[in-house]
Design a protein around this motif. Structure first.
Motif, PDB file in Angstrom:
ATOM      1  N   ILE A  17       0.822  -1.215   0.000  1.00 17.16           N
ATOM      2  CA  ILE A  17       0.000   0.000   0.000  1.00 17.16           C
ATOM      3  C   ILE A  17       0.856   1.265   0.000  1.00 17.16           C
ATOM      4  CG2 ILE A  17      -0.242   0.065   2.522  1.00 17.16           C
ATOM      5  CD1 ILE A  17      -3.106   1.102   2.059  1.00 17.16           C
ATOM      6  N   THR A  18       2.047   1.172   0.604  1.00 19.12           N
ATOM      7  CA  THR A  18       2.929   2.346   0.663  1.00 19.12           C
ATOM      8  C   THR A  18       3.493   2.713  -0.708  1.00 19.12           C
ATOM      9  OG1 THR A  18       4.702   0.825   1.298  1.00 19.12           O
ATOM     10  CG2 THR A  18       3.592   2.022   3.075  1.00 19.12           C
ATOM     11  N   GLU A  19       3.404   1.793  -1.677  1.00 17.45           N
ATOM     12  CA  GLU A  19       3.895   2.058  -3.028  1.00 17.45           C
ATOM     13  C   GLU A  19       2.801   2.532  -3.977  1.00 17.45           C
ATOM     14  OE1 GLU A  19       7.131   1.911  -4.048  1.00 17.45           O
ATOM     15  OE2 GLU A  19       7.518   1.650  -1.898  1.00 17.45           O
ATOM     16  N   MET A  20       1.553   2.381  -3.571  1.00 14.78           N
ATOM     17  CA  MET A  20       0.466   2.639  -4.515  1.00 14.78           C
ATOM     18  C   MET A  20       0.342   4.097  -4.928  1.00 14.78           C
ATOM     19  SD  MET A  20      -0.680  -0.086  -5.559  1.00 14.78           S
ATOM     20  CE  MET A  20      -1.895   0.756  -6.557  1.00 14.78           C
ATOM     21  N   GLN A  21       0.780   4.999  -4.083  1.00 14.14           N
ATOM     22  CA  GLN A  21       0.743   6.422  -4.420  1.00 14.14           C
ATOM     23  C   GLN A  21       1.485   6.697  -5.729  1.00 14.14           C
ATOM     24  OE1 GLN A  21       2.953   9.046  -1.759  1.00 14.14           O
ATOM     25  NE2 GLN A  21       1.219  10.440  -1.690  1.00 14.14           N
ATOM     26  N   HIS A  22       2.577   5.957  -5.968  1.00 13.85           N
ATOM     27  CA  HIS A  22       3.380   6.156  -7.174  1.00 13.85           C
ATOM     28  C   HIS A  22       2.633   5.692  -8.427  1.00 13.85           C
ATOM     29  CE1 HIS A  22       6.884   7.249  -4.779  1.00 13.85           C
ATOM     30  NE2 HIS A  22       6.559   6.259  -3.980  1.00 13.85           N
ATOM     31  N   TYR A  23       1.833   4.652  -8.285  1.00 13.34           N
ATOM     32  CA  TYR A  23       1.052   4.162  -9.429  1.00 13.34           C
ATOM     33  C   TYR A  23      -0.106   5.107  -9.734  1.00 13.34           C
ATOM     34  CZ  TYR A  23       3.830  -0.050  -9.283  1.00 13.34           C
ATOM     35  OH  TYR A  23       4.883  -0.925  -9.324  1.00 13.34           O
ATOM     36  N   TYR A  24      -0.734   5.613  -8.679  1.00 12.58           N
ATOM     37  CA  TYR A  24      -1.803   6.594  -8.901  1.00 12.58           C
ATOM     38  C   TYR A  24      -1.253   7.880  -9.521  1.00 12.58           C
ATOM     39  CZ  TYR A  24      -5.586   4.017  -6.671  1.00 12.58           C
ATOM     40  OH  TYR A  24      -6.562   3.085  -6.392  1.00 12.58           O
ATOM     41  N   SER A  25       0.020   8.181  -9.255  1.00  7.19           N
ATOM     42  CA  SER A  25       0.610   9.397  -9.825  1.00  7.19           C
ATOM     43  C   SER A  25       0.691   9.335 -11.350  1.00  7.19           C
ATOM     44  CB  SER A  25       2.014   9.639  -9.241  1.00  7.19           C
ATOM     45  OG  SER A  25       2.989   8.786  -9.846  1.00  7.19           O
ATOM     46  N   LEU A  26       0.677   8.132 -11.917  1.00  7.01           N
ATOM     47  CA  LEU A  26       0.758   7.967 -13.364  1.00  7.01           C
ATOM     48  C   LEU A  26      -0.599   8.078 -14.045  1.00  7.01           C
ATOM     49  CD1 LEU A  26       3.180   4.889 -13.611  1.00  7.01           C
ATOM     50  CD2 LEU A  26       3.746   7.310 -13.327  1.00  7.01           C
ATOM     51  N   ALA A  27      -1.674   8.002 -13.256  1.00  5.83           N
ATOM     52  CA  ALA A  27      -3.016   7.878 -13.824  1.00  5.83           C
ATOM     53  C   ALA A  27      -3.680   9.228 -14.074  1.00  5.83           C
ATOM     54  CB  ALA A  27      -3.892   7.044 -12.899  1.00  5.83           C
ATOM     55  N   GLU A  28      -4.483   9.261 -15.105  1.00  3.90           N
ATOM     56  CA  GLU A  28      -5.390  10.381 -15.351  1.00  3.90           C
ATOM     57  C   GLU A  28      -6.790  10.057 -14.843  1.00  3.90           C
ATOM     58  OE1 GLU A  28      -4.618  13.294 -16.455  1.00  3.90           O
ATOM     59  OE2 GLU A  28      -2.578  12.930 -17.144  1.00  3.90           O
ATOM     60  N   ILE A  29      -7.111   8.769 -14.855  1.00  4.39           N
ATOM     61  CA  ILE A  29      -8.428   8.284 -14.428  1.00  4.39           C
ATOM     62  C   ILE A  29      -8.226   6.993 -13.649  1.00  4.39           C
ATOM     63  CG2 ILE A  29     -10.645   7.331 -15.224  1.00  4.39           C
ATOM     64  CD1 ILE A  29     -10.346   9.029 -17.759  1.00  4.39           C
ATOM     65  N   SER A  30      -8.992   6.792 -12.563  1.00  2.00           N
ATOM     66  CA  SER A  30      -8.991   5.493 -11.884  1.00  2.00           C
ATOM     67  C   SER A  30     -10.280   4.759 -12.243  1.00  2.00           C
ATOM     68  CB  SER A  30      -8.843   5.651 -10.369  1.00  2.00           C
ATOM     69  OG  SER A  30      -9.946   6.338  -9.822  1.00  2.00           O
ATOM     70  N   LEU A  31     -10.230   3.451 -12.129  1.00  2.00           N
ATOM     71  CA  LEU A  31     -11.327   2.614 -12.615  1.00  2.00           C
ATOM     72  C   LEU A  31     -11.714   1.572 -11.577  1.00  2.00           C
ATOM     73  CD1 LEU A  31     -13.089   1.629 -15.085  1.00  2.00           C
ATOM     74  CD2 LEU A  31     -11.146   0.171 -15.695  1.00  2.00           C
ATOM     75  N   SER A  32     -13.017   1.372 -11.393  1.00  2.00           N
ATOM     76  CA  SER A  32     -13.535   0.293 -10.548  1.00  2.00           C
ATOM     77  C   SER A  32     -14.642  -0.403 -11.325  1.00  2.00           C
ATOM     78  CB  SER A  32     -14.081   0.849  -9.231  1.00  2.00           C
ATOM     79  OG  SER A  32     -14.638  -0.177  -8.427  1.00  2.00           O
ATOM     80  N   THR A  33     -14.579  -1.739 -11.409  1.00  2.00           N
ATOM     81  CA  THR A  33     -15.566  -2.467 -12.203  1.00  2.00           C
ATOM     82  C   THR A  33     -16.205  -3.594 -11.402  1.00  2.00           C
ATOM     83  OG1 THR A  33     -13.946  -4.065 -13.059  1.00  2.00           O
ATOM     84  CG2 THR A  33     -14.232  -2.030 -14.305  1.00  2.00           C
ATOM     85  N   LEU A  34     -17.447  -3.881 -11.727  1.00  2.00           N
ATOM     86  CA  LEU A  34     -18.160  -5.029 -11.165  1.00  2.00           C
ATOM     87  C   LEU A  34     -18.981  -5.695 -12.258  1.00  2.00           C
ATOM     88  CD1 LEU A  34     -19.641  -3.900  -7.717  1.00  2.00           C
ATOM     89  CD2 LEU A  34     -17.856  -5.598  -8.089  1.00  2.00           C
ATOM     90  N   ARG A  35     -19.078  -7.010 -12.178  1.00  2.00           N
ATOM     91  CA  ARG A  35     -19.974  -7.759 -13.046  1.00  2.00           C
ATOM     92  C   ARG A  35     -21.418  -7.530 -12.587  1.00  2.00           C
ATOM     93  NH1 ARG A  35     -18.432 -11.825 -16.211  1.00  2.00           N
ATOM     94  NH2 ARG A  35     -16.434 -11.995 -15.141  1.00  2.00           N
ATOM     95  N   ARG A  36     -22.366  -7.715 -13.461  1.00  2.00           N
ATOM     96  CA  ARG A  36     -23.771  -7.628 -13.063  1.00  2.00           C
ATOM     97  C   ARG A  36     -24.189  -8.977 -12.455  1.00  2.00           C
ATOM     98  NH1 ARG A  36     -25.863  -5.656 -17.394  1.00  2.00           N
ATOM     99  NH2 ARG A  36     -26.375  -3.549 -16.671  1.00  2.00           N
ATOM    100  N   TYR A  37     -24.525  -8.979 -11.167  1.00  2.00           N
ATOM    101  CA  TYR A  37     -25.030 -10.180 -10.509  1.00  2.00           C
ATOM    102  C   TYR A  37     -25.897  -9.763  -9.325  1.00  2.00           C
ATOM    103  CZ  TYR A  37     -21.285  -9.736  -6.951  1.00  2.00           C
ATOM    104  OH  TYR A  37     -20.446  -9.282  -5.957  1.00  2.00           O
ATOM    105  N   LYS A  38     -26.601 -10.720  -8.769  1.00  2.00           N
ATOM    106  CA  LYS A  38     -27.663 -10.439  -7.798  1.00  2.00           C
ATOM    107  C   LYS A  38     -27.221  -9.554  -6.647  1.00  2.00           C
ATOM    108  CE  LYS A  38     -30.783 -12.787  -4.567  1.00  2.00           C
ATOM    109  NZ  LYS A  38     -31.168 -14.092  -3.970  1.00  2.00           N
TER     110      LYS A  38
END
Length: 404
Positions: free
Chosen positions: A290-311
């Motif tokens: 988790i302490t490294e994730m800030q560096h990966y977010y620094s490269l992004a213009e957009i973040s993404l979260s996805t879910l399948r359609r289910y009950k």
């Protein structure tokens, strides 16, 4: 107050549950309570126990001065269902020893799933004579049945019986989503027995920083418009939609790249799918601390979260939503229900229906063409999670609701 946390998953493992439980443990300690953890030797997600833990049945260590009792587990990455059961049950029984080695406890906080930890939970209650707080982060086996991952009727019946016993034995049942709360009430659990412990974030760990140029070069993302997905890659997440959107964008928009950071049961299949689609606009990175994730977010213009359609997806709050918003980058949420409502309330992103890759591609292009909107949404999202979803405030309210 002395609290014992019982969980199969904990750092230095990486993953959403591990991060959440560590943040909860730290916040409990910072509120002035004593906390110990009983957990397994690290092995998730690669199925490999690190050298310093191998050849042992039990070991005591600590992280940030939190005492941790670790016991043996049969490690498994992926594979047949019976191997996964061995993984679960090996810890269920070895954890008995960890419970005995831990100190006195007034309360025992138990993380489920895996559901089978209920056997250890009942043993711990008997040994420690402590009140049980059962933390239900997923309705198992209901969610697995809904996704078609478990079909054996005998196993389902046995699991449901254990689930009912756990609910009856617990002093309080702690839950992550409003959907789980409603499901528990529908099963006849008294409302006064239920407390809310939603996902949160440490805003400082995800504070926006300048792009990490070294990492940018390493991942061949210099000059790219990056879409970041960071988290578990399981069946429920439906990440095919991102690969299909990447395929649609690849020819006419080569400047757009997808950065997928994490691991999970579906990752090998997704990587094979990307290879078959000849996608050169997708980068794959394993789970990171988790302490490294800030560096990966620094490269992004957009973040993404996805879910399948289910009950049960409408009652899900993906943990990746909160770091995404905290990073001050607009979030595209592909899904419905509670997670979608949070993004809408934050005004920090865009919500679209599941399993519509062309709409996802269109949404990415619209945000790419509007840098002012991206900046505005990013700032709103970060302000929102700082105010409503910091771990300090969430755990403080949870302890208050428990009367601790």
């Amino acid at each position: 107050m002395r609290i014992l946390m019982l969980t199969q998953y904990f750092p230095p493992e990486t993953g959403a549950a591990q991060v959440r439980l560590f943040e909860v443990a730290k916040a409990i300690r910072n509120q002035g309570h004593e906390i110990e953890v009983v957990t397994a030797f690290p092995n998730y997600p690669n199925g490999i126990i690190p050298p310093e833990y191998r050849g042992k049945f039990y070991m005591k260590d600590s992280i940030e001065n939190i005492p941790i009792h670790r016991t043996w587990i049969y490690p498994v990455q992926r594979g047949k269902f019976w191997k996964r059961l061995l993984n679960y049950f090996s810890f269920v029984f070895s954890a008995f020893y960890g419970v005995l080695k831990a100190g006195k406890a007034d309360y025992i906080f138990v993380e489920s799933p895996p559901l089978f930890i209920g056997f250890t939970m009942i043993f711990a209650k008997w040994v420690k004579r402590a009140k049980l707080i059962l933390n239900v982060s997923d309705l198992w086996p209901e969610s697995a049945v809904s996704l078609g991952l478990v079909t054996n009727k005998t196993l389902i019946s046995l699991a449901e019986g254990l689930e009912r016993r756990m609910y009856k034995t617990a002093w309080k049942i702690s839950t992550q989503t409003e959907g789980i709360i409603q499901s528990l009430k529908d099963r006849g659990i008294p409302p006064e027995k239920i407390v809310f412990l939603p996902n949160g974030v440490d805003p400082e760990l995800f504070a926006p920083i300048k792009p990490d140029e070294e990492l940018q070069e390493k991942l061949k993302l210099k000059g790219k418009f990056v879409i970041l997905y960071a988290g578990t890659m399981g069946y429920a997440h439906g990440l095919e939609v991102a690969l299909q959107a990447a395929e649609h964008l690849q020819k006419e928009h080569p400047e757009i790249a997808f950065l997928l950071v994490g691991d999970g049961s579906e990752k090998p299949r997704l990587m094979e799918m990307a290879e078959e689609m000849n996608l050169d606009n997708v980068r794959w990175v394993d789970f990171q601390p988790i302490t490294e994730m800030q560096h990966y977010y620094s490269l992004a213009e957009i973040s993404l979260s996805t879910l399948r359609r289910y009950k049960l997806s409408e009652g899900v709050r993906p943990s990746k939503v909160f770091p995404g918003l905290a990073s001050a980058k607009p979030l595209i949420y592909v899904g419905e229900g509670e997670g979608a409502k949070i993004v809408e309330q934050s005004k920090g992103g865009v919500v679209i229906p599941p399993e519509e890759p062309l709409l996802l591609a269109k949404t990415i292009l619209e945000l790419q063409q509007d840098p002012i909107l991206r900046k505005t949404q990013g700032e709103r999202g970060r302000d929102f999670v700082i105010k409503h979803y910091s771990w300090k405030s969430i755990v403080g309210q949870w302890l208050k609701d428990l009367g601790l």
